[in-house]
Design a protein around this motif. Structure first.
Motif, mmCIF file in Angstrom:
data_model
loop_
_atom_site.group_PDB
_atom_site.id
_atom_site.type_symbol
_atom_site.label_atom_id
_atom_site.label_comp_id
_atom_site.label_asym_id
_atom_site.label_seq_id
_atom_site.Cartn_x
_atom_site.Cartn_y
_atom_site.Cartn_z
ATOM 1 N N LEU A 152 0.812 -1.214 0.000
ATOM 2 C CA LEU A 152 0.000 0.000 0.000
ATOM 3 C C LEU A 152 0.846 1.265 0.000
ATOM 4 O O LEU A 152 0.490 2.260 -0.644
ATOM 5 C CB LEU A 152 -0.918 0.009 1.227
ATOM 6 C CG LEU A 152 -2.102 -0.948 1.228
ATOM 7 C CD1 LEU A 152 -2.884 -0.803 2.526
ATOM 8 C CD2 LEU A 152 -3.010 -0.692 0.037
ATOM 9 N N ALA A 153 1.964 1.254 0.741
ATOM 10 C CA ALA A 153 2.787 2.452 0.852
ATOM 11 C C ALA A 153 3.296 2.887 -0.512
ATOM 12 O O ALA A 153 3.271 4.085 -0.840
ATOM 13 C CB ALA A 153 3.952 2.209 1.811
ATOM 14 N N THR A 154 3.754 1.947 -1.323
ATOM 15 C CA THR A 154 4.239 2.289 -2.658
ATOM 16 C C THR A 154 3.081 2.608 -3.594
ATOM 17 O O THR A 154 3.138 3.575 -4.361
ATOM 18 C CB THR A 154 5.069 1.129 -3.241
ATOM 19 O OG1 THR A 154 6.128 0.814 -2.342
ATOM 20 C CG2 THR A 154 5.653 1.513 -4.591
ATOM 21 N N GLU A 155 2.027 1.804 -3.529
ATOM 22 C CA GLU A 155 0.884 1.999 -4.432
ATOM 23 C C GLU A 155 0.294 3.399 -4.290
ATOM 24 O O GLU A 155 -0.028 4.057 -5.295
ATOM 25 C CB GLU A 155 -0.180 0.945 -4.160
ATOM 26 C CG GLU A 155 -1.386 1.059 -5.087
ATOM 27 C CD GLU A 155 -2.451 0.007 -4.812
ATOM 28 O OE1 GLU A 155 -3.497 0.030 -5.490
ATOM 29 O OE2 GLU A 155 -2.242 -0.845 -3.904
ATOM 30 N N HIS A 194 2.718 6.886 0.133
ATOM 31 C CA HIS A 194 2.741 7.381 1.510
ATOM 32 C C HIS A 194 3.936 6.746 2.224
ATOM 33 O O HIS A 194 4.351 5.646 1.863
ATOM 34 C CB HIS A 194 1.459 6.995 2.255
ATOM 35 C CG HIS A 194 0.296 7.905 2.003
ATOM 36 N ND1 HIS A 194 -0.275 8.055 0.759
ATOM 37 C CD2 HIS A 194 -0.413 8.721 2.842
ATOM 38 C CE1 HIS A 194 -1.298 8.907 0.845
ATOM 39 N NE2 HIS A 194 -1.385 9.327 2.091
ATOM 40 N N PRO A 195 4.462 7.408 3.248
ATOM 41 C CA PRO A 195 5.552 6.782 4.011
ATOM 42 C C PRO A 195 5.099 5.458 4.615
ATOM 43 O O PRO A 195 3.981 5.339 5.123
ATOM 44 C CB PRO A 195 5.841 7.813 5.110
ATOM 45 C CG PRO A 195 5.340 9.113 4.565
ATOM 46 C CD PRO A 195 4.154 8.758 3.729
ATOM 47 N N GLU A 196 5.979 4.477 4.566
ATOM 48 C CA GLU A 196 5.628 3.135 5.055
ATOM 49 C C GLU A 196 5.255 3.153 6.533
ATOM 50 O O GLU A 196 4.305 2.480 6.950
ATOM 51 C CB GLU A 196 6.803 2.183 4.815
ATOM 52 C CG GLU A 196 6.493 0.734 5.180
ATOM 53 C CD GLU A 196 7.624 -0.215 4.837
ATOM 54 O OE1 GLU A 196 7.491 -1.420 5.115
ATOM 55 O OE2 GLU A 196 8.656 0.257 4.307
ATOM 56 N N TRP A 197 5.987 3.935 7.341
ATOM 57 C CA TRP A 197 5.701 3.969 8.775
ATOM 58 C C TRP A 197 4.295 4.509 9.045
ATOM 59 O O TRP A 197 3.611 4.062 9.973
ATOM 60 C CB TRP A 197 6.749 4.799 9.524
ATOM 61 C CG TRP A 197 6.695 6.278 9.242
ATOM 62 C CD1 TRP A 197 7.439 6.970 8.340
ATOM 63 C CD2 TRP A 197 5.830 7.242 9.872
ATOM 64 N NE1 TRP A 197 7.088 8.305 8.352
ATOM 65 C CE2 TRP A 197 6.117 8.496 9.288
ATOM 66 C CE3 TRP A 197 4.853 7.158 10.867
ATOM 67 C CZ2 TRP A 197 5.455 9.670 9.660
ATOM 68 C CZ3 TRP A 197 4.187 8.326 11.245
ATOM 69 C CH2 TRP A 197 4.501 9.564 10.648
ATOM 70 N N LEU A 198 3.850 5.481 8.210
ATOM 71 C CA LEU A 198 2.527 6.073 8.407
ATOM 72 C C LEU A 198 1.439 5.082 8.007
ATOM 73 O O LEU A 198 0.418 4.955 8.707
ATOM 74 C CB LEU A 198 2.414 7.365 7.593
ATOM 75 C CG LEU A 198 1.136 8.185 7.766
ATOM 76 C CD1 LEU A 198 0.922 8.568 9.229
ATOM 77 C CD2 LEU A 198 1.180 9.439 6.887
ATOM 78 N N VAL A 199 1.647 4.368 6.918
ATOM 79 C CA VAL A 199 0.688 3.343 6.507
ATOM 80 C C VAL A 199 0.589 2.258 7.574
ATOM 81 O O VAL A 199 -0.514 1.794 7.905
ATOM 82 C CB VAL A 199 1.103 2.741 5.148
ATOM 83 C CG1 VAL A 199 0.186 1.565 4.787
ATOM 84 C CG2 VAL A 199 1.033 3.802 4.057
ATOM 85 N N ASN A 200 1.713 1.857 8.145
ATOM 86 C CA ASN A 200 1.699 0.847 9.211
ATOM 87 C C ASN A 200 0.954 1.368 10.442
ATOM 88 O O ASN A 200 0.191 0.621 11.082
ATOM 89 C CB ASN A 200 3.125 0.463 9.592
ATOM 90 C CG ASN A 200 3.831 -0.317 8.495
ATOM 91 O OD1 ASN A 200 3.181 -0.902 7.636
ATOM 92 N ND2 ASN A 200 5.147 -0.316 8.514
#
Length: 436
Positions: free
Chosen positions: A148-151, A154-160
């Motif tokens: 999702l973060a790449t798609e 968004h920053p990966e930490w925020l998506v997590n």
């Protein structure tokens, strides 16, 4: 002797090419990549010579690159042996956004256009590089990313963080929301009939501004007939429920949209709009806008603008300014992470850090304590944010109610708006009655 020049025809005037929104966008992206400047600051310097259409095109392209920056970076990764000039990278990022926006059917057209533009803003050699790299980039952008973060860029930490808080399906809805261009809404302030070009919405008093009428909108805004404002702002004002004749403090007021909303609701009374002073020698556009907005308040409302840090001044400060030392109602629309308004503040996700949430919550609690001390017994206090994060909403409220100052407060009502369900910006709002 006869002047031979008299028999010559005047040289035809050479028309200058009109400034291009695409080229202007390339300049904005270049500066953003090189200096990490804020998007709103960069847009203030957008070339004044652009036509309204080209200006809109420049903003649309620039916003698109910023929204999708990490996905575009991922598509570019490894395609060049050496880092290109920032200007060349800006051209490629814009081409990448247009490839995402247009889809496979427009690939050839987008690449051709990018190469032609590159010829005018870079060198012939660099234009050839743009041609080669953009073709490879197009192939990468047609493949759906696995995460999702790449798609959704968004920053990966925020998506997590959001996935832990909301779950995977809801997080996807929020990410999809953030990546869409934001509609523009206006709150109608006049007794005159609403123009037909303002589209009614499900929220009373708010209208959607459609494209093609910006000259009329600017005129109406200057005259004070409308104010450009998201419908989410009605939530905290609705809880505050200003009444004619009251004295109300807007404790973090700039740029003044909510102060004006309060004044419009009251019709008569007093509004004190407080916000932090500008840094020495650095004019603050938000304070200037606050001053302008207060000047448009109804004549029956007495307004005062105060530059001070809410947490650092006491009742003596207000007394010395001949202002009330306590108020019928106080609105604290606190500084926050802006996670509910990322459609509008598109670069927030790239500036936000995981530790900011705890830092914001600490500041918010301090401001809430200061605001509560300024509410008269029996008066109302509304705490609000434009965040969807629990730490800045429910977490702050729990800490406040458990504190000595908060023990005087009774939580009467609260509302949490989420973009994926409410259809407008996210916001949290909490109404307290100060019982003693």
């Amino acid at each position: 002797m006869r002047d031979v020049k008299q028999g010559l025809n005047p040289a035809p005037e050479v028309s200058k090419p009109q400034p291009s929104g695409w080229v202007a966008a390339a300049g904005l992206v270049e500066r953003w990549l090189a200096r990490s400047e804020r998007v709103d600051t960069l847009l203030e310097g957008l070339a004044a010579g652009l036509s309204p259409q080209e200006r809109a095109r420049a903003q649309q392209l620039f916003y698109g690159v910023v929204r999708w920056a990490s996905r575009l970076e991922a598509a570019l990764a490894g395609l060049m042996a050496h880092q290109p000039r920032t200007k060349v990278k800006a051209v490629l990022m814009i081409a990448g956004f247009e490839l995402l926006e247009g889809g496979p059917d427009l690939t050839a057209k987008v690449i051709h256009h990018a190469v032609e533009r590159a010829k005018s803003v870079t060198s012939p050699k660099e234009a050839r590089l743009v041609n080669a790299v953009a073709r490879k980039m197009a192939d990468r952008l047609t493949v759906s990313p696995a995460d999702l973060a790449t798609e959704f860029a968004h920053p990966e930490w925020l998506v997590n963080r959001w996935t832990r808080q909301f779950g995977l399906e809801t997080t996807r809805k929020l990410l999809e929301w953030n990546q869409q261009p934001a509609p523009v809404y206006a709150r109608w302030r006049s007794d005159a009939p609403v123009p037909a070009f303002l589209a009614p919405t499900q929220w009373a008093g708010f209208y959607e501004v459609k494209a093609g009428h910006w000259d009329e909108i600017r005129k109406l805004a200057t005259e004070g007939a409308l104010y450009l404002q998201d419908p989410s702002t009605r939530l905290c004002i609705g809880l505050l429920a200003p009444v004619a004749g009251e004295s109300i403090l807007d404790a973090c007021a700039a740029p003044g949209g909510k102060s004006l909303f309060i004044a419009d609701t009251m019709k008569t009374g007093k509004v004190v709009a407080l916000d932090e002073p500008a840094a020495p020698g650095k004019p603050d556009p938000r304070l200037q806008r606050l001053k302008e907005n207060l000047s448009r308040a109804p004549h029956g409302v007495n307004v005062a603008m105060v530059e001070a840090d809410l947490a650092k001044v006491n009742t003596v400060f207000y007394r010395n300014l001949s202002l009330p030392e306590s108020y019928d109602a106080v609105l604290l629309d606190a500084p926050c992470s802006n996670t509910g308004v990322m459609r509008h503040r598109i670069d927030v996700k790239w500036r936000l850090q995981d530790g900011d949430f705890a830092r914001h919550a600490q500041q918010q609690l301090s401001l809430l304590h200061a605001a509560a001390r300024l509410v008269r017994p029996g008066g109302r206090l509304v705490y609000s944010t434009c965040s969807v994060d629990a730490d800045e909403n429910d977490g702050v409220i729990k800490a406040f109610l458990a504190s000595r100052v908060g023990s005087r407060a009774k939580l009467v009502r609260s509302v949490q708006a989420y973009p994926w369900t409410d259809g407008h910006d996210g916001a949290g709002a909490f109404l307290f009655e100060m019982v003693s």
